[in-house]
Design an enzyme around this catalytic site. Structure first.
Site, PDB file in Angstrom:
ATOM      1  N   LYS A  11      44.319  58.160  52.559  1.00  0.00           N
ATOM      2  CA  LYS A  11      45.098  58.466  53.671  1.00  0.00           C
ATOM      3  C   LYS A  11      44.110  58.519  54.654  1.00  0.00           C
ATOM      4  O   LYS A  11      44.620  58.120  55.638  1.00  0.00           O
ATOM      5  CB  LYS A  11      46.306  59.790  53.374  1.00  0.00           C
ATOM      6  CG  LYS A  11      46.696  59.933  54.688  1.00  0.00           C
ATOM      7  CD  LYS A  11      47.668  61.080  54.235  1.00  0.00           C
ATOM      8  CE  LYS A  11      48.602  61.328  55.446  1.00  0.00           C
ATOM      9  NZ  LYS A  11      49.449  62.616  55.359  1.00  0.00           N
ATOM     10  N   GLN A  12      43.171  59.608  54.734  1.00  0.00           N
ATOM     11  CA  GLN A  12      42.467  60.012  55.724  1.00  0.00           C
ATOM     12  C   GLN A  12      41.200  60.414  55.160  1.00  0.00           C
ATOM     13  O   GLN A  12      40.813  60.624  53.922  1.00  0.00           O
ATOM     14  CB  GLN A  12      43.159  60.921  56.419  1.00  0.00           C
ATOM     15  CG  GLN A  12      43.384  62.266  55.782  1.00  0.00           C
ATOM     16  CD  GLN A  12      44.051  63.510  56.192  1.00  0.00           C
ATOM     17  OE1 GLN A  12      44.652  63.110  57.423  1.00  0.00           O
ATOM     18  NE2 GLN A  12      44.092  64.562  55.941  1.00  0.00           N
ATOM     19  N   GLU A  46      45.868  63.234  51.149  1.00  0.00           N
ATOM     20  CA  GLU A  46      46.943  63.532  50.705  1.00  0.00           C
ATOM     21  C   GLU A  46      47.826  62.465  49.821  1.00  0.00           C
ATOM     22  O   GLU A  46      48.841  62.524  49.445  1.00  0.00           O
ATOM     23  CB  GLU A  46      47.854  64.274  51.819  1.00  0.00           C
ATOM     24  CG  GLU A  46      47.426  65.427  52.485  1.00  0.00           C
ATOM     25  CD  GLU A  46      48.240  65.769  53.807  1.00  0.00           C
ATOM     26  OE1 GLU A  46      48.128  67.039  54.041  1.00  0.00           O
ATOM     27  OE2 GLU A  46      48.594  64.899  54.550  1.00  0.00           O
ATOM     28  N   TRP A 100      45.921  72.678  59.170  1.00  0.00           N
ATOM     29  CA  TRP A 100      44.180  72.877  59.226  1.00  0.00           C
ATOM     30  C   TRP A 100      43.729  72.019  60.296  1.00  0.00           C
ATOM     31  O   TRP A 100      42.505  72.457  60.868  1.00  0.00           O
ATOM     32  CB  TRP A 100      43.593  72.427  57.913  1.00  0.00           C
ATOM     33  CG  TRP A 100      43.738  70.719  57.774  1.00  0.00           C
ATOM     34  CD1 TRP A 100      44.730  70.145  57.935  1.00  0.00           C
ATOM     35  CD2 TRP A 100      42.573  70.236  57.356  1.00  0.00           C
ATOM     36  NE1 TRP A 100      44.298  68.835  57.527  1.00  0.00           N
ATOM     37  CE2 TRP A 100      43.131  68.680  57.283  1.00  0.00           C
ATOM     38  CE3 TRP A 100      41.229  70.008  57.242  1.00  0.00           C
ATOM     39  CZ2 TRP A 100      42.426  67.643  56.948  1.00  0.00           C
ATOM     40  CZ3 TRP A 100      40.479  69.014  56.691  1.00  0.00           C
ATOM     41  CH2 TRP A 100      40.927  67.692  57.033  1.00  0.00           C
ATOM     42  N   ASP A 101      44.304  71.394  60.870  1.00  0.00           N
ATOM     43  CA  ASP A 101      44.420  70.540  62.332  1.00  0.00           C
ATOM     44  C   ASP A 101      43.454  71.515  63.385  1.00  0.00           C
ATOM     45  O   ASP A 101      42.616  71.122  64.014  1.00  0.00           O
ATOM     46  CB  ASP A 101      45.583  70.063  62.719  1.00  0.00           C
ATOM     47  CG  ASP A 101      46.394  69.297  61.903  1.00  0.00           C
ATOM     48  OD1 ASP A 101      46.382  69.668  60.864  1.00  0.00           O
ATOM     49  OD2 ASP A 101      47.319  68.305  62.223  1.00  0.00           O
TER      50      ASP A 101
END
Length: 792
Positions: free
Chosen positions: A613-614, A499, A356-357
């Site tokens: 995580k993000q 994640e 998805w980056d």
């Protein structure tokens, strides 16, 4: 040690420099200084070998599965960079003798790698070595290398081996059959490789030109062949003051190249074409080939994007140029059957797979700056529909369920099944993302929507876009689960962008992006039915749109959407996040290397902690603000501010994707100093002082995020709710000016922002409506707006 301030005059803020050599810290410069052109990427390993080096030559689209129990990956091609150099019979190595001066530089402007070394051999012989290298943007198949050796004080006997070494692997996995090797006329070296599963042929050809004091030499080299290797050995005598020069020109061609990947292909045609092209290139020589390469970089990149930052911290300008350089060399703009790997073409990390980056962190740059390339990257996803439909069927769903990791378009899901060690059990950890991290399907839908609004490319929508939107909506409609107690649809057992939370229910990002995907399909169904009945009829027959339309509406109206809590406006990341155990995260927030939490907890334990995580909820707020949903009160300024203040302290930024999103939102909520700090931190993921962050390759999404943080953050570029171009600029206090070019509905716009004014030039003199701090302006030539009055 890395320096960024050595550039002078025309190369000021263009040079990334390594000023000290360390054989224990090779990966950093090999990655961040890698050379490429989208067709191939050449890791910037030194010519002479070292124990901890990683020699990689990767060509886009050449995916192969090394063994039945492994997933497909980009194979590491034969190496052409290694030179085994001997001085009076002794091996040249910076671990031997003494190095009196050392400088390696990547010149971003010319896309050339240089290295200059003054070295004293163990026998006391002083020599100067000057190495140059480029991967051509003019001829995508060409690599140029040049070596100068000067004897400074004594006569020396110089000898070196150079050729093609196919004794390479991917972390030990061998992807190629034993190939054909040949040397023509003691000068032209040819090696043919064929992948052992996907049957891709690779033709590597190389040749040398030798000179002494600028006069061409006609040496008779020794010829050698070994297993998967062919090379020449050259010997030359140097007197004090003599300068010996070797040019090495190499070409790479594959049977995946469009001119060969068609019916009637024969390996003989590939061989002959590659051999003849090498001869033609060799006649031009390094300097002429390099000049053509520099000219194309100037025209296609630096003049086209025209991005300038006048900052008191000159690193800011270099960071932007670093991003533009890498966005150019990572992207296979030549072929819409290929995507962008998470490590670009700089290393074997993530096996060259696309995530998805691309859609969320890289594609926006091209959508706004080079729409033709953006179209190619989205067409790659269209070509992956067969694999997406296959994955949906295999998982018991309908429509198109896009792979979490993608390789060749028809490969389908290629996420590995097993990952790192579980620190509690000692076993391999299960990688669940390929099965239940499903938001990539709606991420692709968002990217199509963003591209369409920015470019107005109706042909793309008719040919590809509508079909992708409709079939991704079909997947989500089949994926939803009815909750009888609440009388609503849920999405259970997923992984969101965070994640660190596996097997959660109703991840806010996933649910809201699903809702967006369904609503988008409903809009396009109604639009297409009236504006293009012929195409509507085709897609209706293919995808059964009429009954699915009714299903989309029913599911969208009854889908549970996590909303801000009344007491604090916090959007629950999932059903359980807000009730999880809280711990002191300061040691992980201040960690020098990512994923430090895994040294203390395994994935199952992390799943029970209130740690992220993000960016998850925050990236949701950032994305949906750019859609027709952005007037929803669930995404108000106050909600954005509250959720930023709640989630950022709990986010470890253990993914390089995270910092750019936080930088953009920090600027949105008027935390300017924090926004710049996060922008700088994002830039330093690869450019920072740590020598271990980039060993496996650069962080492609983070590099896209550098541009996004500047343009979407500091310049405030967005899509407004009614489809206008919106600019709410707020540049850092130490920036005097930022200047860049974007495209809107096919027209380039020159945008200049200072602390006082916003200037827009409509290059084609076509009328464009702009929204600046809520006020609507029209521009059909040049417009200058005082920022203070616009912001009142």
């Amino acid at each position: 040690m890395i320096e960024y301030s050595l550039g002078k005059d025309e190369f000021k803020d263009w040079l990334v420099s390594e000023v000290e050599f360390s054989p224990d810290s090779l990966g950093k410069c090999e990655s961040i200084m890698y050379l490429g052109n989208g067709y191939m990427g050449l890791r910037s390993v030194t010519e002479e070998p070292y124990l901890k080096e990683t020699r990689n030559l990767l060509v886009s689209g050449t995916f192969n599965k090394a063994a039945k129990n492994e997933v497909t990956e980009l194979p590491n091609l034969a190496d052409i960079t290694r030179l085994d150099i001997r001085v009076d019979g002794e091996r040249f190595s910076l671990e031997l003798g003494q190095t009196s001066s050392y400088l390696r530089q990547l010149n971003l402007k010319t896309a050339e790698l240089t290295r200059e070394v003054e070295w004293v051999s163990p026998k006391g012989k002083e020599l100067r070595f000057y190495f140059r290298r480029f991967v051509s943007l003019d001829n995508l198949h060409l690599i140029g290398m040049k070596m100068e050796v000067e004897a400074l004080n004594d006569p020396v006997q110089l000898s070196f081996d150079s050729g093609v070494n196919a004794q390479m692997s991917n972390s030990g996995a061998q992807h190629f059959l034993e190939g054909e090797r040949r040397i023509y006329n003691r000068r032209f070296i040819e090696l043919i490789q064929t992948t052992n599963q996907s049957n891709v042929d690779i033709a590597i050809n190389t040749t040398h030109k030798l000179m002494l004091n600028d006069k061409e030499l006609s040496l008779d080299p020794d010829m050698d062949m070994g297993r998967r290797k062919v090379w020449l050995t050259f010997n030359v005598s140097l007197e004090p003051g003599d300068v010996f020069t070797s040019e090495k020109i190499t070409t790479i061609h594959t049977s995946r190249d469009k001119e060969f990947d068609k019916p009637g292909y024969e390996i003989g045609k590939l061989r002959d074409f590659a051999h003849n092209e090498l001869k033609e290139s060799a006649l031009k020589g390094y300097d002429k080939l390099f000049d053509s390469h520099v000219r194309v970089w100037q025209e296609k990149v630096w003049e086209a994007y025209d991005f300038e930052v006048d900052s008191k911290h000159t690193f800011d300008q270099l960071a932007i140029r670093f991003a533009l350089y890498h966005l150019t060399i990572m992207t296979p703009a030549h072929d819409d059957r290929m995507g962008i790997g998470a490590k670009a073409l700089s290393g074997q990390g993530y096996k060259g797979h696309s995530f998805w980056d691309t859609e969320i962190f890289i594609l926006p740059f091209f959508t706004y700056s080079n729409p033709q390339i953006a179209r190619s990257l989205l067409t790659y996803r269209y070509r992956g529909l067969a694999g997406a439909r296959k994955k949906a069927i295999e998982n018991g769903y309908k429509g198109a369920m896009y792979p979490w990791e993608a390789a060749w378009p028809t490969d389908g899901e290629v996420t590995p099944a097993w990952g790192d060690v579980d620190i509690v059990t000692g076993e391999q950890t299960k990688i669940w993302s390929g099965l239940i991290e499903q938001h990539i399907t709606s991420d692709i839908a968002f990217a199509i929507y963003q591209y369409y609004v920015v470019t107005n490319d109706q042909d793309f929508m008719d040919d590809y876009g509508y079909e992708m939107i409709f079939d991704t909506a079909n997947f989500w409609a089949s994926r939803l689960e009815w909750n009888d107690d609440n009388q609503e649809y849920h999405i259970n057992d997923v992984i969101g962008p965070d994640e660190y939370k596996e097997h959660v229910n109703n991840n806010a990002y996933t649910n809201h992006m699903t809702y967006f995907n369904l609503r988008l399909a409903i809009q396009f169904y109604e639009l297409l039915q009236t504006e293009n009945p012929a195409r509507f009829k085709q897609l209706n027959e293919l995808l059964r749109l009429d009954p699915n339309y009714r299903d989309w509406k029913l599911k969208a109206e009854n889908l549970y959407l996590p909303s801000p809590r009344k007491e604090d406006l916090i959007i629950p990341q999932d059903d359980t996040y807000l009730s999880l155990k809280q711990i002191d995260l300061s040691r992980y927030k201040n960690q020098k290397q990512v994923r430090g939490i895994y040294k203390d907890y395994n994935p199952e334990q992390i799943n029970q902690l209130q740690v992220t995580k993000q960016a998850d909820v925050l990236v949701l707020l950032y994305l949906l603000e750019q859609t027709f949903l952005n007037e929803d009160q669930r995404f108000s300024y106050e909600v954005k501010e509250s959720n930023f203040n709640f989630y950022e302290p709990k986010t470890l930024h253990d993914s390089s994707l995270s910092l750019a999103t936080h930088a953009i939102l920090a600027n949105d909520i008027e935390k300017g100093e924090l926004a710049y700090s996060l922008f700088k931190e994002a830039s330093e993921i690869d450019l920072g002082p740590s020598m271990q962050t980039s060993d496996d390759g650069v962080h492609a999404a983070s590099i896209g995020g550098i541009w996004s943080a500047a343009v979407f953050g500091f310049a405030g570029v967005r899509i407004s709710c009614n489809g206008r171009l919106k600019l709410n600029p707020c540049i850092p206090k130490h920036w005097n000016k930022m200047k860049f070019t974007i495209y809107w509905h096919g027209q380039p716009l020159f945008i200049t922002i200072t602390q006082e004014t916003l200037s827009v030039v409509a290059v084609n003199k076509e009328l464009v409506e702009l929204e600046v701090f809520g006020k609507v302006y029209t521009c059909e030539d040049h417009m200058e707006i005082p920022i203070s009055s616009a912001n009142e």
